[in-house]
Design a protein around this motif. Sequence first.
Motif, mmCIF file in Angstrom:
data_model
loop_
_atom_site.group_PDB
_atom_site.id
_atom_site.type_symbol
_atom_site.label_atom_id
_atom_site.label_comp_id
_atom_site.label_asym_id
_atom_site.label_seq_id
_atom_site.Cartn_x
_atom_site.Cartn_y
_atom_site.Cartn_z
ATOM 1 N N GLY A 110 0.811 -1.214 0.000
ATOM 2 C CA GLY A 110 0.000 0.000 0.000
ATOM 3 C C GLY A 110 0.841 1.259 0.000
ATOM 4 O O GLY A 110 1.816 1.358 0.754
ATOM 5 N N VAL A 111 0.463 2.220 -0.841
ATOM 6 C CA VAL A 111 1.143 3.517 -0.874
ATOM 7 C C VAL A 111 0.115 4.633 -1.023
ATOM 8 O O VAL A 111 -0.971 4.437 -1.570
ATOM 9 C CB VAL A 111 2.163 3.609 -2.038
ATOM 10 C CG1 VAL A 111 3.293 2.634 -1.854
ATOM 11 C CG2 VAL A 111 1.470 3.407 -3.385
ATOM 12 N N VAL A 112 0.454 5.805 -0.501
ATOM 13 C CA VAL A 112 -0.280 7.038 -0.783
ATOM 14 C C VAL A 112 0.756 8.089 -1.160
ATOM 15 O O VAL A 112 1.926 7.997 -0.775
ATOM 16 C CB VAL A 112 -1.102 7.520 0.429
ATOM 17 C CG1 VAL A 112 -2.252 6.577 0.705
ATOM 18 C CG2 VAL A 112 -0.227 7.691 1.665
ATOM 19 N N PHE A 113 0.321 9.085 -1.906
ATOM 20 C CA PHE A 113 1.243 10.143 -2.300
ATOM 21 C C PHE A 113 1.374 11.180 -1.195
ATOM 22 O O PHE A 113 0.496 11.326 -0.344
ATOM 23 C CB PHE A 113 0.773 10.800 -3.594
ATOM 24 C CG PHE A 113 0.981 9.933 -4.803
ATOM 25 C CD1 PHE A 113 2.240 9.788 -5.369
ATOM 26 C CD2 PHE A 113 -0.082 9.247 -5.370
ATOM 27 C CE1 PHE A 113 2.442 8.981 -6.474
ATOM 28 C CE2 PHE A 113 0.098 8.444 -6.482
ATOM 29 C CZ PHE A 113 1.372 8.308 -7.037
ATOM 30 N N ASP A 114 2.488 11.890 -1.218
ATOM 31 C CA ASP A 114 2.811 12.811 -0.132
ATOM 32 C C ASP A 114 1.910 14.043 -0.091
ATOM 33 O O ASP A 114 1.928 14.797 0.882
ATOM 34 C CB ASP A 114 4.279 13.263 -0.230
ATOM 35 C CG ASP A 114 4.619 13.854 -1.589
ATOM 36 O OD1 ASP A 114 3.735 13.836 -2.475
ATOM 37 O OD2 ASP A 114 5.756 14.311 -1.776
ATOM 38 N N ASP A 115 1.085 14.270 -1.138
ATOM 39 C CA ASP A 115 0.162 15.402 -1.112
ATOM 40 C C ASP A 115 -1.261 14.977 -0.729
ATOM 41 O O ASP A 115 -2.205 15.750 -0.895
ATOM 42 C CB ASP A 115 0.152 16.113 -2.465
ATOM 43 C CG ASP A 115 -0.173 15.169 -3.628
ATOM 44 O OD1 ASP A 115 -0.371 13.955 -3.376
ATOM 45 O OD2 ASP A 115 -0.210 15.636 -4.780
ATOM 46 N N SER A 116 -1.419 13.747 -0.237
ATOM 47 C CA SER A 116 -2.736 13.266 0.193
ATOM 48 C C SER A 116 -3.033 13.763 1.609
ATOM 49 O O SER A 116 -2.197 14.397 2.250
ATOM 50 C CB SER A 116 -2.788 11.740 0.155
ATOM 51 O OG SER A 116 -2.498 11.238 -1.123
ATOM 52 N N ASP A 117 -4.256 13.446 2.089
ATOM 53 C CA ASP A 117 -4.598 13.784 3.469
ATOM 54 C C ASP A 117 -4.758 12.503 4.282
ATOM 55 O O ASP A 117 -4.676 11.383 3.757
ATOM 56 C CB ASP A 117 -5.875 14.619 3.537
ATOM 57 C CG ASP A 117 -7.052 13.957 2.815
ATOM 58 O OD1 ASP A 117 -7.189 12.731 2.900
ATOM 59 O OD2 ASP A 117 -7.837 14.689 2.174
ATOM 60 N N ALA A 118 -4.977 12.667 5.578
ATOM 61 C CA ALA A 118 -5.059 11.509 6.474
ATOM 62 C C ALA A 118 -6.257 10.624 6.157
ATOM 63 O O ALA A 118 -6.211 9.409 6.371
ATOM 64 C CB ALA A 118 -5.129 11.985 7.923
ATOM 65 N N GLU A 119 -7.347 11.220 5.644
ATOM 66 C CA GLU A 119 -8.536 10.431 5.320
ATOM 67 C C GLU A 119 -8.230 9.412 4.225
ATOM 68 O O GLU A 119 -8.634 8.252 4.304
ATOM 69 C CB GLU A 119 -9.666 11.367 4.883
ATOM 70 C CG GLU A 119 -11.044 10.711 4.882
ATOM 71 C CD GLU A 119 -11.471 10.298 3.497
ATOM 72 O OE1 GLU A 119 -12.387 9.456 3.394
ATOM 73 O OE2 GLU A 119 -10.903 10.812 2.527
#
Length: 625
Positions: free
Chosen positions: A563-572
Amino acid sequence: MLPVNWEEKQEKGSIRIRKPDFRSLLRRTEKIRTRLSDFGNSLGFTQEATLLILGGITGILCGFGAVVFHESIAFFYEIFFTHSKSYINEQIFQGISVLSIIGIILLPAIGGLIVGILSFLFEKGEKSEGIPSVIVAVATRGGVIKPFVSVLKTIQAAVSIGSGGAGGKEGPIVQIGAAIGSSFGQVLNLSSERLRILVGCGAAAGLSAAFNTPLGGALFAMEIILRSFNAKSFSPIIIASVFGTVVSHYFLGDEPSFKIPKYQLLNNIEFLFYILLGILSAAVSIYFVKVFLLIDKGFDRLKKIPAYWKPAIGGLFVGIIGLWLPGVYGFTYKYIDSSLYNSAPFWMLLLLMIFKPIATGFTIGSGGNGGTFAPSLFTGAMLGGAFGQAINYFFPELGVSPGAYALVGMAAVVAGNTHASLTALIMVFELTNNYNIILPLMLTIIISATISRYVLNGSLYTLKFKSQGQDFDIYGRKVSVLKSIPIDSVKEPIECFVEISDSFSTILEKLKGSRFSTLPVMRNSTVIGVISFAHIREFLMNEEAKSLLYFVVAEDLMSKAFGVVFDDSDAESALLAIDSRDLEYICIKNRSDGEIHWMITREKLLKLYQNELFLSEELKDLKIS
């Protein structure tokens, strides 16, 4: 500034006013909790046994609360509709005099005005439908509900329903029960987790006592209020439901809420009709929700009208509808019984199906008191009864029972409105005590809930939250708070990891010493995969691979899917990704170069969310912007 432990006495003639010593009050509640805890420990009670006892006590208290509420509605009904007859017309619903007509129209308006004044005095004119307000308390306040709510809602709802308001009694009784459970837990100074469970116990006991459905009430509390099913909360909630129902039976009798006819599935072709009923139920649910929210928003836009006048205006519209269709009033279920026993004409059922949601919207949307659960049952019964009559008209040779379709329609519209399919299924099954209805119920409920969920993208409760600017995810977490938390505030460096060239024994040692069961695999300081005990176990299950045990490295065992998210995402977004994949953490990818050097753990994210939630709710209470 006053010190924490303060006391002030004033003398006005012979009257002495003594302000409360809050520290002393806290000490007393702490002593009560400690003594009860010591008493339980001396008897060898486990935490589970203690929760069961607390659930039982909550159920008894809420059972009495339900009895008081029931009698209060009857009391105000007597005042508004029985004693007023002598002043208006002896035959109020059959009378044709001008005075009689004016009386019928004004009674709900007078009740609405009383409710509006009470709301203005004690709630600053804020609207608070029972069930959504309990959901908010559990999701954002750790189950804390002000103690006076139980008394205030008993009076407000009894006046509103007793004067002809179109709301149901289940919403207020859930709120009353939840307030009793919360107050009991606060006196014992329980933790947030246990306090939420007692709130669920109170809600379940109140609903069970109201409808004589202990299992349905328990499932409602877990599916709608707590939004979780677990063994720790299930047992005390069941106990509370049982005790609440027992108390209600003793004082109010054990007669079911509705008179249920005998049901029998005569022909398998009826399943085709139940599929069609499921589609129609979804359409009626969508209509109910849209109309309700439209009226609710309409009253919110009336900024120039004082808040205490709005319930009176809503009551006036209900009175106009009730002049021609008295079945929309919330103090009686006799029209549901008429539908179940096929004793109401087709046109009457259709009109009540159309106007009940409108009347409910005017009652609750204007700031009056009541719930939407019973009106959903009512609307479904009207739909099902009319549909059953239509089948008999076009296919008389089948000889179907319209009452059976009314019964299934009740559950289907409830499921379409609330998306609580299991609660709707079990409650109606409890009402019938007939296993033959299970298959039609299951089929119709699922069709209705699925279509409604797809079209509305939310239930009556969650859409109401969105209209108020506060949305909750499926776990009851406040989305606006999660969205306000930036990724940078929760990210942490990857300190425990596996190098791509690490041997099997090194990997095993790192996993044993880690707080995670899955570790990232890194090459040149960036994550390229993950490895876990599951990957090792899978490798060891292969006999041929086991012979190469001391030659394999992390690259041979790792999985490149993680799993990954980008650094400009939010906690939600991060928490959604963690929950959907059932992960302990998720990696952060830099959008510009695609490198991964950071992670977000579920533990840290939830801890920061709770802190932010607490601060936002405290600032709201203190009116600090």
